[in-house]
Design a protein around this motif. Structure first.
Motif, short mmCIF file in Angstrom:
data_model
loop_
_atom_site.label_atom_id
_atom_site.label_comp_id
_atom_site.label_asym_id
_atom_site.label_seq_id
_atom_site.Cartn_x
_atom_site.Cartn_y
_atom_site.Cartn_z
N GLY A 24 0.66 -1.33 0.00
CA GLY A 24 0.03 0.04 -0.10
C GLY A 24 0.73 1.18 -0.07
N LEU A 25 1.88 1.26 0.71
CA LEU A 25 2.79 2.58 0.76
C LEU A 25 3.92 2.38 -0.33
N ASN A 26 4.05 1.09 -1.05
CA ASN A 26 5.03 0.92 -2.10
C ASN A 26 6.26 0.89 -1.39
N LEU A 27 6.42 0.37 -0.09
CA LEU A 27 7.80 0.25 0.53
C LEU A 27 8.73 -0.92 -0.04
N CYS A 28 8.13 -1.77 -0.80
CA CYS A 28 8.87 -2.65 -1.64
C CYS A 28 8.03 -2.73 -2.99
N PRO A 29 8.50 -2.20 -3.94
CA PRO A 29 7.67 -2.09 -5.48
C PRO A 29 7.73 -3.45 -5.76
N PHE A 30 8.23 -4.55 -5.39
CA PHE A 30 8.58 -5.78 -6.09
C PHE A 30 7.47 -6.59 -5.24
N ALA A 31 6.80 -6.31 -4.21
CA ALA A 31 5.84 -7.19 -3.67
C ALA A 31 4.71 -7.47 -4.00
N LYS A 32 4.10 -6.50 -4.82
CA LYS A 32 2.78 -6.55 -5.38
C LYS A 32 2.40 -7.76 -6.36
N ALA A 33 3.42 -8.00 -7.01
CA ALA A 33 3.24 -9.07 -8.35
C ALA A 33 3.18 -10.54 -7.84
N PRO A 34 3.93 -11.04 -6.82
CA PRO A 34 3.78 -12.07 -6.21
C PRO A 34 2.77 -12.19 -5.36
N HIS A 35 2.37 -11.21 -4.81
CA HIS A 35 1.23 -11.22 -3.86
C HIS A 35 -0.21 -11.50 -4.62
N LYS A 37 -0.35 -12.70 -7.87
CA LYS A 37 -0.39 -13.89 -8.32
C LYS A 37 -0.53 -15.20 -7.50
N GLY A 38 -0.74 -14.86 -6.00
CA GLY A 38 -0.70 -15.74 -5.25
C GLY A 38 0.57 -16.67 -4.95
N GLN A 39 1.73 -16.15 -5.32
CA GLN A 39 3.19 -16.86 -5.23
C GLN A 39 3.71 -16.74 -3.99
N ILE A 40 3.11 -16.29 -2.92
CA ILE A 40 3.77 -15.99 -1.70
C ILE A 40 3.34 -17.08 -0.65
N SER A 146 17.26 -14.51 -8.11
CA SER A 146 16.71 -14.39 -9.34
C SER A 146 15.51 -13.53 -9.48
N SER A 147 14.94 -13.26 -8.31
CA SER A 147 13.79 -12.31 -8.51
C SER A 147 14.01 -11.10 -8.11
N ILE A 148 15.26 -10.97 -7.16
CA ILE A 148 15.78 -9.82 -6.87
C ILE A 148 16.54 -9.06 -8.24
N ASP A 149 17.08 -9.97 -8.85
CA ASP A 149 17.89 -9.59 -10.19
C ASP A 149 16.67 -8.97 -11.20
N ARG A 150 15.53 -9.72 -11.30
CA ARG A 150 14.58 -9.27 -12.16
C ARG A 150 13.89 -7.99 -11.90
N ALA A 151 13.99 -7.66 -10.43
CA ALA A 151 13.04 -6.62 -9.92
C ALA A 151 14.09 -5.62 -10.18
N VAL A 152 15.39 -5.57 -9.94
CA VAL A 152 16.32 -4.43 -10.12
C VAL A 152 16.24 -4.25 -11.59
N GLU A 153 16.33 -5.02 -12.49
CA GLU A 153 16.17 -4.81 -13.90
C GLU A 153 15.14 -3.84 -14.22
#
Length: 188
Positions: A24-35, A37-40, A146-153
């Motif tokens: 909600g506060l976008n503290l981690c811009p990488f968290a929304k997609a796996p959430h 998609k139900g991948q957490i 690998s998730s971190i690498d994709r997110a940083v890209e």
């Protein structure tokens, strides 16, 4: 997203924290997609000792390493009954990183940490900047590198996230943080 009706309260509060603060506060811009998609993978630890938690952590590291990333991108291991003291938790995080190495998973997985008493070095305990890493319960976040690498890209200014988060928290303040978690029936 609402929590499953039979979800343990510690997981329900942790999911609310993820949705309202982290996403909600976008503290981690990488968290929304796996959430979305139900991948957490949400895991509630029943451990009451650091040794029992370590056994669960090792099992979860192995599970994540062997899981299909399209099904399980990341794991949140919530452990409400152990390591309530932040300094003890911080020591355990070092042990968790050593476990990753012992399992031969360095370069594949890493462990991030969140805690209700989280405190950055050089800050006061009540400094609002600490809230970027404060979760309702002690939590170990198991992440695929690998998730971190994709997110940083996808987010080239990843090194700016920390500073942006501090600005967000300073704008929000303690009262704003508290309001974030009020339910409609708990507002005046």
């Amino acid at each position: 997203m609402s929590s499953p009706p039979s979800e343990h309260p510690a997981l329900a509060l942790s999911r609310q924290w993820l949705e309202k603060a982290v996403i909600g506060l976008n503290l981690c811009p990488f968290a929304k997609a796996p959430h979305v998609k139900g991948q957490i993978r949400w895991v509630l630890s029943t451990a009451s000792t650091p040794e029992a938690l370590m056994a669960e952590l090792v099992a979860e590291l192995n599970h994540l390493a062997n899981a299909n990333p399209d099904e399980v991108e990341t794991t949140l291991l919530v452990h409400p009954q152990v390591l309530g003291d932040f300094l003890d938790f911080n020591d355990f995080v070092h042990d968790a990183e050593e476990a990753v190495a012992r399992l031969g998973l360095e370069g594949e997985l890493q462990v991030a940490s969140f805690h209700p008493q989280f405190q950055f070095g050089g800050t006061d305990a009540d400094d609002i900047s600490n809230y970027t890493n404060r979760s309702p319960y002690p939590t170990l976040h198991l992440i695929r590198e690998s998730s971190i690498d994709r997110a940083v890209e996808a987010f080239p200014e990843a090194e700016d996230i920390y500073e942006r988060n501090i600005e967000t928290m300073e704008s929000l303040g303690h009262e704003g943080w508290q309001r974030l978690f009020q339910t409609p029936e708990s507002t005046p």
